[in-house]
Scaffold this motif. Sequence first.
Motif, PDB file in Angstrom:
ATOM      1  N   PRO A 119      18.198   8.812  18.161  1.00 26.07           N
ATOM      2  CA  PRO A 119      16.453   9.163  17.447  1.00 26.07           C
ATOM      3  C   PRO A 119      16.758  10.659  17.028  1.00 26.07           C
ATOM      4  N   HIS A 120      16.358  11.222  16.781  1.00 29.04           N
ATOM      5  CA  HIS A 120      16.212  12.903  16.395  1.00 29.04           C
ATOM      6  C   HIS A 120      14.424  12.942  17.088  1.00 29.04           C
ATOM      7  N   VAL A 121      13.857  13.653  18.054  1.00 36.82           N
ATOM      8  CA  VAL A 121      12.761  14.246  18.667  1.00 36.82           C
ATOM      9  C   VAL A 121      11.985  15.085  17.698  1.00 36.82           C
ATOM     10  N   MET A 122      11.255  14.943  17.717  1.00 42.19           N
ATOM     11  CA  MET A 122      10.288  15.926  16.878  1.00 42.19           C
ATOM     12  C   MET A 122       9.217  16.293  18.104  1.00 42.19           C
ATOM     13  N   ARG A 123       8.627  17.828  17.901  1.00 41.14           N
ATOM     14  CA  ARG A 123       7.154  17.735  18.714  1.00 41.14           C
ATOM     15  C   ARG A 123       6.281  18.390  18.052  1.00 41.14           C
ATOM     16  N   THR A 143       7.362  17.315   9.249  1.00 40.12           N
ATOM     17  CA  THR A 143       7.859  18.717   9.070  1.00 40.12           C
ATOM     18  C   THR A 143       6.443  19.686   8.503  1.00 40.12           C
ATOM     19  N   ALA A 144       6.064  19.111   7.252  1.00 36.78           N
ATOM     20  CA  ALA A 144       5.425  19.469   7.131  1.00 36.78           C
ATOM     21  C   ALA A 144       3.414  19.305   7.378  1.00 36.78           C
ATOM     22  N   TYR A 145       3.671  18.510   8.506  1.00 35.98           N
ATOM     23  CA  TYR A 145       1.967  18.555   9.703  1.00 35.98           C
ATOM     24  C   TYR A 145       2.717  20.073  11.037  1.00 35.98           C
ATOM     25  N   GLU A 146       3.759  20.587  10.501  1.00 37.12           N
ATOM     26  CA  GLU A 146       4.491  21.117  11.807  1.00 37.12           C
ATOM     27  C   GLU A 146       4.830  21.169  13.037  1.00 37.12           C
ATOM     28  N   PHE A 147       5.400  19.857  12.617  1.00 35.82           N
ATOM     29  CA  PHE A 147       6.605  18.946  13.878  1.00 35.82           C
ATOM     30  C   PHE A 147       7.549  20.559  13.846  1.00 35.82           C
ATOM     31  N   ARG A 188      14.512   8.091  13.758  1.00 38.23           N
ATOM     32  CA  ARG A 188      15.676   7.322  13.410  1.00 38.23           C
ATOM     33  C   ARG A 188      16.875   7.893  12.861  1.00 38.23           C
ATOM     34  N   THR A 189      18.211   8.484  12.913  1.00 38.92           N
ATOM     35  CA  THR A 189      18.779   9.014  12.330  1.00 38.92           C
ATOM     36  C   THR A 189      18.714   8.300  10.361  1.00 38.92           C
ATOM     37  N   ASP A 190      18.696   7.377  10.746  1.00 43.37           N
ATOM     38  CA  ASP A 190      18.905   6.108   9.120  1.00 43.37           C
ATOM     39  C   ASP A 190      17.550   6.781   8.610  1.00 43.37           C
ATOM     40  N   GLN A 191      16.637   7.997   8.910  1.00 40.50           N
ATOM     41  CA  GLN A 191      15.434   7.365   7.941  1.00 40.50           C
ATOM     42  C   GLN A 191      15.293   9.603   7.728  1.00 40.50           C
ATOM     43  N   PRO A 192      16.052  10.399   8.031  1.00 41.83           N
ATOM     44  CA  PRO A 192      16.302  11.713   7.258  1.00 41.83           C
ATOM     45  C   PRO A 192      14.719  12.073   6.794  1.00 41.83           C
ATOM     46  N   ARG A 193      14.244  10.916   5.551  1.00 45.12           N
ATOM     47  CA  ARG A 193      13.365  11.876   4.532  1.00 45.12           C
ATOM     48  C   ARG A 193      11.889  12.175   5.614  1.00 45.12           C
ATOM     49  N   LEU A 194      11.717  11.063   6.705  1.00 42.92           N
ATOM     50  CA  LEU A 194      10.153  11.739   7.604  1.00 42.92           C
ATOM     51  C   LEU A 194      10.404  13.050   8.464  1.00 42.92           C
ATOM     52  N   PHE A 221       0.423  -1.393  -0.039  1.00 38.67           N
ATOM     53  CA  PHE A 221      -0.380   0.039   0.042  1.00 38.67           C
ATOM     54  C   PHE A 221       0.797   1.558   0.118  1.00 38.67           C
ATOM     55  N   ARG A 222       1.540   0.887  -0.025  1.00 33.50           N
ATOM     56  CA  ARG A 222       2.699   2.778  -0.080  1.00 33.50           C
ATOM     57  C   ARG A 222       2.780   2.831  -1.426  1.00 33.50           C
ATOM     58  N   GLY A 223       3.326   4.212  -1.403  1.00 31.83           N
ATOM     59  CA  GLY A 223       3.119   5.152  -2.366  1.00 31.83           C
ATOM     60  C   GLY A 223       1.834   5.610  -2.747  1.00 31.83           C
ATOM     61  N   GLU A 224       0.602   5.831  -1.670  1.00 28.15           N
ATOM     62  CA  GLU A 224      -0.321   6.682  -1.657  1.00 28.15           C
ATOM     63  C   GLU A 224      -0.007   7.773  -1.717  1.00 28.15           C
ATOM     64  N   ALA A 225       0.134   8.050   0.045  1.00 31.43           N
ATOM     65  CA  ALA A 225       0.410   8.974   1.248  1.00 31.43           C
ATOM     66  C   ALA A 225      -0.630   8.538   1.403  1.00 31.43           C
ATOM     67  N   LEU A 226      -0.702   7.144   1.992  1.00 30.61           N
ATOM     68  CA  LEU A 226      -1.583   6.970   3.167  1.00 30.61           C
ATOM     69  C   LEU A 226      -0.863   6.705   4.563  1.00 30.61           C
ATOM     70  N   SER A 227      -0.178   6.947   5.115  1.00 32.04           N
ATOM     71  CA  SER A 227       0.704   7.251   6.152  1.00 32.04           C
ATOM     72  C   SER A 227       0.007   8.535   6.471  1.00 32.04           C
ATOM     73  N   GLN A 228      -0.014   9.901   5.862  1.00 36.36           N
ATOM     74  CA  GLN A 228      -0.348  10.821   5.953  1.00 36.36           C
ATOM     75  C   GLN A 228      -2.291  10.976   6.665  1.00 36.36           C
ATOM     76  N   HIS A 229      -3.238   9.565   6.436  1.00 36.24           N
ATOM     77  CA  HIS A 229      -3.913   9.758   7.322  1.00 36.24           C
ATOM     78  C   HIS A 229      -4.332   9.427   8.401  1.00 36.24           C
ATOM     79  N   LEU A 230      -3.401   8.669   8.875  1.00 31.36           N
ATOM     80  CA  LEU A 230      -2.768   7.854  10.309  1.00 31.36           C
ATOM     81  C   LEU A 230      -2.421   8.753  10.994  1.00 31.36           C
ATOM     82  N   LEU A 231      -1.483   9.836  10.401  1.00 28.29           N
ATOM     83  CA  LEU A 231      -0.889  11.598  10.983  1.00 28.29           C
ATOM     84  C   LEU A 231      -1.920  11.996  11.516  1.00 28.29           C
TER      85      LEU A 231
END
Length: 158
Positions: free
Chosen positions: A150-154, A128-132, A117-123, A87-97
């Motif tokens: 890991p980086h903490v975002m808020r 950030t697009a959701y104001e974190f 995680r530092t090995d997942q910088p694209r996240l 199901f990837r590639g359909e921006a579905l994680s945005q619905h969960l977020l």
Amino acid sequence: MDIVIREANTADAPLLAHLTRTCWAGKVAATSSGHHESSDKVAEELNQGGGFILLVDEEPAGSVRWLPVDGETSTWEMRRMGILPAFRGEALSQHLLEAVIHQAQTSGVEELRLGVRTDQPRLVDLYTAYEFELAPELEYAHANPNEPMPHVMRRFLR
């Protein structure tokens, strides 16, 4: 594509554990504790916080969970978000977020946090697009001591 987000309950713990392990396989470093997710641990976390299951055409396609931070009801940590490979590639994680953000807002939560995680910088860009925002002053409570912190975002909700 019919997309539904439904709240998870403790009876869903085996499904959530399976979704996390399957979503993270080949995507998140093998040393992550998400690969060893158990139904008992998931049920415990659901009782303390909550979770959502994403369904696509009535088929489970992903999930996310949250927990209060240090027992504070005003701050939640998002955990274990993932989408199955099919199901990837359909921006579905945005619905969960978006569902977690909405749930937090309607529950009077003041702040959402998550670890990247530092090995997942694209996240970082996704969140950030959701104001974190990156919060270098915060430490990730569930970090593996044998890996980079890991980086903490808020995101403040009020």
